[in-house]
Design a protein around this motif. Structure first.
Motif, PDB file in Angstrom:
ATOM      1  N   GLY A 181       0.836  -1.185   0.000  1.00 10.55           N
ATOM      2  CA  GLY A 181       0.000   0.000   0.000  1.00 10.55           C
ATOM      3  C   GLY A 181       0.874   1.239   0.000  1.00 10.55           C
ATOM      4  O   GLY A 181       2.108   1.164  -0.041  1.00 10.55           O
ATOM      5  N   LYS A 221      -4.584   1.023  -1.251  1.00  5.06           N
ATOM      6  CA  LYS A 221      -4.605   0.793   0.205  1.00  5.06           C
ATOM      7  C   LYS A 221      -3.828   1.862   0.976  1.00  5.06           C
ATOM      8  O   LYS A 221      -2.890   1.563   1.721  1.00  5.06           O
ATOM      9  CB  LYS A 221      -4.050  -0.599   0.535  1.00  5.06           C
ATOM     10  CG  LYS A 221      -4.815  -1.753  -0.090  1.00  5.06           C
ATOM     11  CD  LYS A 221      -4.159  -3.072   0.227  1.00  5.06           C
ATOM     12  CE  LYS A 221      -4.981  -4.257  -0.254  1.00  5.06           C
ATOM     13  NZ  LYS A 221      -5.204  -4.239  -1.701  1.00  5.06           N
ATOM     14  N   ASN A 241      -8.379  -3.225   5.217  1.00  8.30           N
ATOM     15  CA  ASN A 241      -8.048  -3.557   3.831  1.00  8.30           C
ATOM     16  C   ASN A 241      -7.922  -5.050   3.603  1.00  8.30           C
ATOM     17  O   ASN A 241      -7.284  -5.483   2.642  1.00  8.30           O
ATOM     18  CB  ASN A 241      -6.753  -2.846   3.421  1.00  8.30           C
ATOM     19  CG  ASN A 241      -6.942  -1.361   3.212  1.00  8.30           C
ATOM     20  OD1 ASN A 241      -7.625  -0.947   2.285  1.00  8.30           O
ATOM     21  ND2 ASN A 241      -6.366  -0.546   4.086  1.00  8.30           N
ATOM     22  N   THR A 253      -7.256   2.109   6.661  1.00  5.30           N
ATOM     23  CA  THR A 253      -7.249   3.376   5.928  1.00  5.30           C
ATOM     24  C   THR A 253      -8.158   4.377   6.634  1.00  5.30           C
ATOM     25  O   THR A 253      -9.263   4.035   7.053  1.00  5.30           O
ATOM     26  CB  THR A 253      -7.738   3.185   4.483  1.00  5.30           C
ATOM     27  OG1 THR A 253      -6.818   2.347   3.780  1.00  5.30           O
ATOM     28  CG2 THR A 253      -7.856   4.519   3.752  1.00  5.30           C
ATOM     29  N   SER A 296     -14.275  -2.488   4.453  1.00  6.37           N
ATOM     30  CA  SER A 296     -13.944  -1.562   3.376  1.00  6.37           C
ATOM     31  C   SER A 296     -15.214  -1.118   2.650  1.00  6.37           C
ATOM     32  O   SER A 296     -16.056  -1.949   2.310  1.00  6.37           O
ATOM     33  CB  SER A 296     -12.996  -2.219   2.376  1.00  6.37           C
ATOM     34  OG  SER A 296     -12.888  -1.421   1.213  1.00  6.37           O
TER      35      SER A 296
END
Length: 569
Positions: A181, A221, A241, A253, A296
């Motif tokens: 990410g 991500k 994630n 996140t 998510s």
């Protein structure tokens, strides 16, 4: 040919490598440590450079020097006043007090301020990042960015990005086997449906956001994602994630949208934080999950180019029509009520999970006391509580066999929320507020207890205080959890817990360690401070005859019918 900003970095920061491409990627060859980077992020500046930099200087006097300022949204404005102020910085008369990195135009009016798609220095200490790319600073901090709005036509206007821009951004990053990410993602526009599973923003959710940026955010991500252009401040609950129990744990996140500088509503437009670059962190520290983490928001909206859904819950599964179980309350027998339309083209209904043995609460079970049933939906049913605290005490139960809320399938949980809303409206019409609680301990089948409390009896704060005090006396740490948090994120399946939901939206949670008083929820509500019926704390002491139960259920069923959505199906 190197731009002025790149030449200066070469002189001051030692050697660097520049990967030639339509996007800019700077990587400095210096040793990285775990020293945090101090970052400021700003929303739409809209030409108010003096106001912004005065505020930055004030902050730095109080908290110390920041390493960089990142500006998302519209940096310029198409007004004579804004142009006059900008010329002072462009000419060198004024200088930004911090290394400032900005995104490109978000409207046709400001597009002429930027020389093109490639990044460059616009003034001393003010650098345009470019239309899209990845910037990696001396610390190893990796910042991905996408300027402007999603294009609706080809070729893309100067203030918009096209699908090829995003493809060129993603390709060199996500193709690597070691990619985990990026640290920060900057976008002018919001990603579509970022609020899903979380607190809702004060924006028009039907028109706000870019689906293409939702896909970018899902694939990159980022640990932090910043956006603007909507004129509001919004901080979403952090989202994970990875899929729990199916994928290795990954970092979370945090999405943050910022308002415009000096907005009249005084909404937050500057965000300050420290961040240790991902590359220098221990994996165990990086993947730590906060208590209020959610799923998510992009599991459903992110799609591949061919339109197929990526990993996660599929829309096909969520939209699959189901056959509703309709219970004939007059005859006491069950029958199936199919949906209208051509059933030959519909998929077969998903079956309700069955218990491993006998269960008193599975609706299909011969042990269930059907004379207590008040309402039956597609996935849940409502029943009068046996030995209830009062005449309105009911249970919301899944038709199939589920042990707790955290194990419920999405469609079951959704219908349970509909029953909660219907009951709140029903009780409110009777001058009552409702308290919900669940005990996932020494129970075989989920029973969500719903108890009405007269409004003139006590306030929500009194109910909350009663639960907290009783918990302290029992040496239990009953914690308040964020209102918009998902219980599934706090208590993984198999975790014993006690949970309370108040009509104010406040939520209380206790992770059961060992012994737990089975009647705790009833004891609190039955106490003198609340319902003042201490003799009804134990349901076994409140038994009625079957005839009395049938009469009480019939009265409640008739009163609840105007609020019962199951009758409309």
């Amino acid at each position: 040919m190197l731009s002025r900003c790149l030449r200066r970095k070469l002189r001051t920061n030692g050697t660097f490598k520049l990967q030639e491409s339509r996007w800019t990627w700077l990587q400095f060859d210096q040793e990285m440590d775990e020293k945090p980077v101090k970052v400021l992020v700003c929303g739409d500046v809209e030409g108010k450079l003096g106001a912004l930099f005065n505020r930055v200087q004030s902050i730095q006097k109080k908290t110390g020097h920041f390493d960089l300022l990142l500006c998302v949204g519209e940096f310029f404005a198409a007004t004579p006043e804004a142009e006059e102020e900008w010329q002072r910085y462009k000419s060198g008369e004024k200088k930004a007090p911090i290394h400032t990195y900005i995104l490109g135009a978000g409207s046709p009016e400001t597009a002429e301020k930027f020389p093109g798609a490639d990044g460059c220095e616009l003034a001393d200490n003010i650098t345009y990042l470019g239309r899209r790319g990845v910037f990696a600073g001396v610390s190893g901090l990796q910042i991905a960015y996408v300027s402007g709005r999603e294009a609706t036509r080809e070729p893309a206007p100067a203030h918009c990005f096209a699908s090829k821009d995003l493809a060129e951004l993603l390709a060199p990053l996500i193709g690597g086997a070691k990619f985990r990410g990026v640290d920060i993602l900057l976008t002018s526009q919001w990603p579509e449906e970022v609020w899903r599973f979380a607190n809702k923003p004060e924006v028009d959710t039907k028109s706000c956001g870019s689906g293409a940026l939702a896909n970018v955010a899902d694939k990159l991500k980022p640990r932090y994602h910043f956006a603007a252009l909507e004129g509001i401040h919004y901080e979403r609950l952090p989202y994970r994630n990875h899929i729990v129990l199916q994928e290795n744990a990954q970092h979370v996140t945090r999405f943050i949208a910022l308002a415009s500088v000096n907005n009249p509503a005084k909404k937050k437009y500057l965000y300050a934080f420290n961040i240790v670059p991902m590359k220098t962190m221990e994996p165990s520290e990086l993947v730590k999950q906060p208590q209020d983490v959610t799923e998510s928001p992009y599991r459903r909206v992110a799609k591949d180019r061919d339109g197929a859904l990526k990993s996660g819950t599929s829309l096909a599964a969520e939209e699959e029509p189901s056959t509703q179980f309709f219970f004939d309350l007059n005859s006491g027998r069950g029958r199936k009520r199919p949906h209208e339309g051509d059933r030959s083209r519909r998929k077969p209904p998903r079956e309700h999970p069955l218990p491993p043995g006998e269960c008193w609460f599975c609706l299909a079970s011969p042990q269930v006391e059907k004379h207590l049933v008040v309402s039956i939906g597609t996935h849940c049913y409502l029943a009068l509580a046996k030995g209830g605290l009062n005449a309105g005490h009911v249970l919301i139960l899944p038709i199939g066999h589920y042990r707790s809320t955290v194990e419920l399938a999405a469609e079951v949980l959704q219908e349970m929320e509909k029953y909660k809303a219907a009951l709140r409206s029903f009780y409110k019409s009777r001058g009552e507020r409702c308290v919900l609680f669940e005990r996932n301990f020494r129970s075989q089948h989920l029973q969500l207890q719903v108890v009405p409390v007269p409004l003139d009896c006590c306030a929500s704060d009194d109910i909350k205080e009663a639960f907290m005090l009783q918990a302290q006396e029992q040496q239990m740490e009953l914690a308040e959890i964020p209102r918009h948090s998902d219980l599934k994120q706090i208590a993984p399946p198999g975790t014993p817990y006690f949970y309370v939901e108040l009509d104010s939206g406040e939520k209380l949670f206790y992770r059961i360690q060992r012994n737990f008083p089975l009647q705790f929820g009833r004891e609190v509500l039955a106490s003198e401070a609340l319902l003042n019926v201490p003799t009804r704390a134990d349901w076994k002491e409140c038994k009625q005859s079957r005839a009395d139960e049938e009469e009480a259920c019939a009265r409640l069923r008739e009163a609840f019918q105007p609020y019962d959505f199951a009758w409309d199906d």
